[in-house]
Write a protein that holds these residues in place. Structure first.
Motif, short mmCIF file in Angstrom:
data_model
loop_
_atom_site.label_atom_id
_atom_site.label_comp_id
_atom_site.label_asym_id
_atom_site.label_seq_id
_atom_site.Cartn_x
_atom_site.Cartn_y
_atom_site.Cartn_z
N ARG A 1 0.88 -1.15 0.04
CA ARG A 1 -0.04 0.05 0.11
C ARG A 1 0.77 1.35 -0.16
O ARG A 1 0.70 2.28 -0.69
N LYS B 1 -6.41 -1.02 2.91
CA LYS B 1 -6.26 -0.99 4.58
C LYS B 1 -4.65 -1.20 4.71
O LYS B 1 -3.96 -1.62 3.49
N ARG C 1 -0.58 -6.03 5.91
CA ARG C 1 -0.10 -6.81 7.03
C ARG C 1 1.24 -7.43 6.87
O ARG C 1 1.89 -8.33 7.90
N GLU D 1 -8.58 -12.91 7.83
CA GLU D 1 -8.81 -11.92 7.27
C GLU D 1 -8.80 -11.98 5.75
O GLU D 1 -9.93 -11.63 4.98
#
Length: 499
Positions: free
Chosen positions: A344, A471, A474, A497
């Motif tokens: 991201r 989001k 991770r 998730e």
């Protein structure tokens, strides 16, 4: 055996060799998209074709890619990646040989349709990487393979220019180059890439494949041909209306089929959905830079007051090749950033470079150094985006959906490129410099500036998507967990998730 059990790979040696072979195969993919851009005029003259008819040489590959990429991506997930990859390369080689030997426009278009199947190689390659490469090396491997897409697009322009230089250019040489590279890639896949070990099995969703193909053709056809048909013509409006209807039919069909080609839950999963949106914008910006810069530098300054009067070869080698070289090198940096900061953040940083590069290009495109410098910044942005998106897709879907998910992402970039081609072409044709009768119409400089501003806006939207819609990654969390001995718990949370 469950999907999760099937997805557990046996790690093998020779990771680097596998990555290089798949990178070569992916490079062949991207070359098919831009290979004919510099030689459409030569093909038109040699085959005595109209501008409208010769445009199908480019459009046919785009439509073929849209149809076959999701189908082969899903087929590879179900029946094995390596045999599917080999089959796609064989079809592409046959199409390239046909294009290299024919003197018929019809058969040339058929060959280009067969070449379009090569686009499925990219999602298949990423599926193989996920299966074969060690976790700590996966992001770097995906970044390298993804980086070859931008490099291949530029290399095709340069190769086409070099092979058709001189007073008697022969476009057939360009397709023989495609044959040579594809044969080398096929040999590498046959001897280096391990056999597929994870197969979901199941039936092929032909209804889903046909309805999705109809949707994509009805949507992409007017985008690519609208400037020829007229944007308000019955064919254009009717095709867009048909695309809307087919979209509804496709969604309904996929929701009712027991084993759909595209899982609607996966398709609408926010990480996948927004990554595809970012892919569309990235494809738009990349193609806008290729087309815009190529046309800009070929403008005769003594006639229109701007441009550099470059030849097709000079436009490719001098002005576009630096962008592609930076993209290839930047992909490695992007892979490191994905591993350390997350996909991201890497996507956001790359998009910021894209905004900067197109702002520079919009404000100052009157010198060679400025055009090349801005293009290199944009190349860095593209490479970071290409490095980040596969990682976002892989993190957002289970292993058995890797092929189809990356196939849809490839389509999103192709759609963005098609939209860019239509938008930039229409903009450049909408406002021209007054010239004496008999001279071809040439665009005003302001149209190039507007084109670059729009491409910069596309990158800005990628920043918005990365910062606000996706989001936090991770991957850095797992890295931190590994350092504290809590890896299993973090991985379990991530898996819950993701699935």
């Amino acid at each position: 055996m469950s999907h999760a059990q099937q997805a557990v790979p046996r790690r093998r040696s020779g990771d680097t060799t596998v990555v290089l072979v798949l990178g070569l195969a992916a490079m062949v993919v991207s070359m098919m998209q831009t290979l004919v851009v510099p030689i459409l005029g030569i093909i038109q003259n040699d085959l005595k074709a109209t501008t409208a008819n010769v445009s199908w040489v480019a459009t046919a590959t785009l439509l073929s890619a849209a149809v076959f990429t999701p189908l082969f991506g899903r087929f590879g997930d179900q029946h094995g990646k390596k045999p599917t990859l080999v089959g796609v390369l064989l079809v592409m080689i046959a199409g390239s040989v046909l294009a290299a030997t024919t003197t018929s426009l019809t058969w040339l278009i058929v060959g280009r349709v067969m070449q379009g199947a090569a686009t499925a190689i990219f999602p298949l390659a990423l599926s193989i990487l996920r299966e074969e490469i060690r976790p700590e090396k996966l992001h770097g491997a995906m970044a390298l393979v993804s980086g070859t897409l931008a490099f291949g697009s530029g290399l095709a322009l340069v190769g086409a220019g070099l092979l058709t230089r001189g007073s008697a250019p022969d476009y057939h040489r360009v397709f023989w180059l495609a044959v040579l590279l594809a044969v080398v890639a096929l040999a590498g896949v046959l001897f280096i890439v391990p056999a597929s070990r994870t197969k979901t099995g199941g039936r092929t969703d032909w209804l889903g494949a046909l309805t999705l193909a109809a949707l994509l053709v009805l949507f992409l056809l007017p985008i690519s041909q609208g400037h020829q048909w007229g944007w308000t013509s019955g064919r254009t409006v009717g095709s867009f209306a048909g695309a809307v209807v087919m979209a509804v039919v496709w969604v309904v069909a996929e929701r009712k089929v027991a084993e759909p080609m595209v899982d609607m839950k996966m398709f609408a999963h926010p990480p996948v959905l927004f990554t595809n949106l970012a892919g569309l914008m990235l494809g738009f910006a990349m193609f806008a830079q290729f087309i815009g810069v190529s046309y800009l530098v070929q403008m005769p300054e003594h006639v229109v007051g701007y441009g550099f009067g470059a030849s097709v070869l000079e436009a490719s080698v001098v002005y576009l090749l630096p962008t592609t070289l930076v993209s290839l090198v930047g992909a490695q940096v992007g892979g490191v950033l994905v591993r350390r900061l997350g996909a991201r953040v890497t996507l956001a940083v790359g998009a910021c470079f894209g905004v900067l590069g197109f702002t520079w290009l919009s404000a100052a495109h009157d010198t060679t150094a400025s055009v090349i410098g801005a293009g290199m910044v944009i190349g860095l942005a593209i490479s970071f985006g290409y490095a980040a998106m596969p990682a976002l897709i892989v993190a957002g879907v289970p292993a058995h959906q890797t092929g189809i998910a990356n196939g849809i992402n490839s389509i999103s970039r192709s759609v963005g490129s098609a939209i860019a081609s239509a938008v930039i072409t229409s903009l450049l044709a909408s406002k021209t410099v007054p010239l004496p009768a008999g001279m071809p119409a040439l665009p005003e400089e302001s149209q190039f500036t507007l084109s670059f501003v729009i491409a910069g806006a596309a990158f800005f939207l990628v920043v918005v998507v990365a910062v606000l819609a996706l989001k936090p990654d991770r991957a850095p969390v797992l890295k931190a967990a590994a350092e504290t001995g809590a890896t299993k718990g973090a991985e379990a949370e991530l898996a819950a998730e993701t699935v």
